[in-house]
Design a protein around this motif. Sequence first.
Motif, short mmCIF file in Angstrom:
data_model
loop_
_atom_site.label_atom_id
_atom_site.label_comp_id
_atom_site.label_asym_id
_atom_site.label_seq_id
_atom_site.Cartn_x
_atom_site.Cartn_y
_atom_site.Cartn_z
N HIS A 285 0.85 -1.20 0.00
CA HIS A 285 0.00 0.00 0.00
C HIS A 285 0.88 1.24 0.00
O HIS A 285 1.99 1.23 0.54
CB HIS A 285 -0.89 0.04 1.25
N ARG A 286 0.35 2.33 -0.58
CA ARG A 286 1.01 3.63 -0.43
C ARG A 286 0.83 4.09 1.01
O ARG A 286 -0.18 3.79 1.65
CB ARG A 286 0.38 4.65 -1.37
N CYS A 287 1.80 4.85 1.49
CA CYS A 287 1.70 5.34 2.87
C CYS A 287 0.52 6.30 3.05
O CYS A 287 0.00 6.44 4.15
CB CYS A 287 3.02 6.03 3.28
N ASP A 288 0.11 6.98 1.93
CA ASP A 288 -1.04 7.88 2.02
C ASP A 288 -2.34 7.22 1.53
O ASP A 288 -3.30 7.89 1.15
CB ASP A 288 -0.78 9.16 1.23
N CYS A 289 -2.34 5.89 1.53
CA CYS A 289 -3.56 5.14 1.16
C CYS A 289 -4.71 5.54 2.10
O CYS A 289 -4.49 5.68 3.31
CB CYS A 289 -3.27 3.64 1.26
N PRO A 290 -5.93 5.72 1.59
CA PRO A 290 -7.06 6.09 2.44
C PRO A 290 -7.33 5.08 3.56
O PRO A 290 -7.86 5.44 4.61
CB PRO A 290 -8.26 6.13 1.47
N ASN A 291 -6.93 3.81 3.33
CA ASN A 291 -7.19 2.79 4.35
C ASN A 291 -6.02 2.61 5.32
O ASN A 291 -6.13 1.84 6.27
CB ASN A 291 -7.47 1.44 3.67
N ALA A 292 -4.92 3.32 5.08
CA ALA A 292 -3.72 3.14 5.90
C ALA A 292 -3.97 3.45 7.38
O ALA A 292 -3.55 2.67 8.25
CB ALA A 292 -2.58 3.99 5.35
N PRO A 293 -4.61 4.56 7.74
CA PRO A 293 -4.81 4.86 9.17
C PRO A 293 -5.56 3.75 9.89
O PRO A 293 -5.21 3.38 11.02
CB PRO A 293 -5.60 6.16 9.15
N GLU A 294 -6.59 3.21 9.25
CA GLU A 294 -7.40 2.17 9.89
C GLU A 294 -6.59 0.89 10.08
O GLU A 294 -6.69 0.22 11.11
CB GLU A 294 -8.65 1.90 9.03
N MET A 295 -5.77 0.53 9.07
CA MET A 295 -4.95 -0.69 9.18
C MET A 295 -3.91 -0.54 10.28
O MET A 295 -3.66 -1.49 11.02
CB MET A 295 -4.29 -1.00 7.83
N ARG A 296 -3.34 0.64 10.37
CA ARG A 296 -2.32 0.85 11.42
C ARG A 296 -2.97 0.79 12.81
O ARG A 296 -2.38 0.28 13.75
CB ARG A 296 -1.64 2.19 11.21
#
Length: 759
Positions: free
Chosen positions: A653-664
């Motif tokens: 995933h890109r670090c600025d992926c819209p789903n990144a915050p939720e996965m982290r």
Amino acid sequence: MNGISQKNGNFAIEKDVFVDMTEHFEFTIEERDLALTLYAELKEKIVQSLEDDDESRIRTHLLHAIEQNQVKRDVFGLNPIVRSLQTALLVVEEIGLKRDAVMAILLNPSVEAGFLTVDEVSVSYGSPVGRILHGLQRIQDLYQKNPVIESENFRNLLLSFAEDMRVILIMIADRVNLMRQIRDTDNEEAKRRVSEEAAYLYAPLAHKLGLYKMKSELEDLSLKYLEPDAYYHIKEKLNATKQVRDAYISQFIGPIEKKLKEAGLKFHMKGRTKSIHSIWQKMKKQKCEFEGVYDLFAIRIIIDCEPEKEKQQCWQTFAIITDMYTSNPKRMRDWLSVPKSNGYESLHITVLGPEKKWVEVQIRTERMDEVAERGIAAHWRYKGVKAEGGGMDEWLNGIRQMLESASGMEAMDQFRMDLYDDEIYVFTPKGDLLKFPKGATVLDMAYHIHSKVGSACTGARINNKVVTFRQELHSGDQVEILTSSTQYPKQEWLNIVKTSRAKAKIRLALKETQQKEALMVKEMLERKFKNRKIEQDESLMMRTMKKLGYKEASDFYRDIAHEALDVQTVFDKYLELQQGEKVITGDNQARSAEEFEFDNSQLSTLNSQLSSDVLVIGQDLKGVDYQLAKCCNPIYGDQVFGFVTISGGIKIHRCDCPNAPEMRRRFGYRIVKAKWSGKGSSQYAITLRIIGNDDLGIVNNLTSIISKDEKLILRNINIDSNDGLFRGTLTIMINDNTRLEALIKKLRTVKGVKQVERI
């Protein structure tokens, strides 16, 4: 007062009673003489039922009404006092009503004019008179609602609304009297309206109550006024053939009369010509001329015998006649064994008489004949009359029994008509009458009118008063349904309505509403998934529903629509299931566990990569199953991270992926640092969103920039123009993000372009 005297509490009449009143209300000489005659006849017939001071009070009232100019001629120019005397005499002679009905008829003009109240009448003349007047006033109020009178519902409403049956009898008698008086009137429009009401309303009422003589007169007079050509044509034909008919009747009844006398029966016979109205109806029904109606008359045999011998002697007469003449079994009517619901009893047979002509013969007793002619009024004149069946029959029989067990008409004081207690009738604003079961609500009526009206119903205006849709309806209400475009049916409405028709329509409307809600929620979820760059899979969504406790998709969508289920909860559960799925690549196929041999080379390579803290992505990366995430489409040069799935595969995933915050936040322990190795040698598909002024040639300028770069490939372009702006997306195959950033800068320099961003 001059002209008034009293002898032994009875009517005493003097000729100057209606004289010298020309200053206020003019009685013609003919009207005065007629009023005196009617007054004297009425006095003689009801004197036994009068109370001590009835005569003086009613005379004083009539004179006072004239002096105070309370009485006015009606639309036909008829004298109201004379008309009330005529109607009173008619109900006494034809129906058998007495004191209370007569008092109500004579007082009604003053009550209608507003010079006397029903309460005042009840105090002065007794509650029975007051109740009759109250019923007459209620029916007048119904007429103010402009009802459609040509309906069975309106007739039934009158029967249930009158409270006291004498009200209906008075109404019928008054209409018969009015029809007799308007022959020479100049007010043709009023005459037509009154005649139509007589045909459509009063004649059927008279028939329902067994008042056949009044019913025939109303029908004949209405035909005479509404279709004079047909009436006089049939009348002339009847007059022309009268001599021939009379001769035939004599020829037919001679042998029968001889046989009946030989059998020892006491009887009398008469020939009855069919009414003009019934002949006209036969001509229309059979589509024939007057000469084509063969049964113009009927022979009536009326037997005089004891009540216990009635049926025996009627059937004996039947046997004698059928032995003499051939009968038509198809036209046999036995209302002797099972009387009609209105009390009518008779045997009807049709036989082939001399000259091969069919003749109808009616066999009945004196009692049966009086009941047939005068209807319910004859019921209380005889003892031992039995009525069978339900409905109207029980109602009439109840009246007869009360009259027999009490003192004459006084039994009516405790009797309230309950024939239609289980039904109510309400008016629409146009005057139509609708029938509902007792307890029905505004919502029942709304759904009766139309499904859309019911589903949008918010309440009603009943008799000009605004109420909720839960309001119960009552007979005589005038109801206007109120609706709103924002209203929609709800489950609890099923507990409000009474009729099965409304319940079925509500269930159907709820189902349709649920389907629309489901479609809207489904589209809303698709948009939100797309905005968050989440690839939506139908089978995975169904698993999400089940994990959230839903067996039916309709319940799932309904709860989202009604905000009982939060959309974020749906996203969380969907992502959890999505990240837990095994990533299938290459030609992986399912194998039996027995065939599986543990190969730790892939796991060793992955552990080696993870132990160095950073996953290096490039062509040299082998032994690790990875994919580029479709939600953010990373390309060489982007800041990326890896996400380990439970199957051991990794998605980049890109670090600025819209789903990144939720996965982290939820799965931080499965995040792996990652970077690209070497230089970008593969081509990646990226999508750009462009917004700008809709200027001539701007699209050509954009595409020319892309085509000039040999390392860029334009895969797809989509442009939409609206309100002077264009919005478009470009899908491009590109090597790395450095080249991408350069391209974005070039596109932004094009004149008219306002925004260029990567999706």
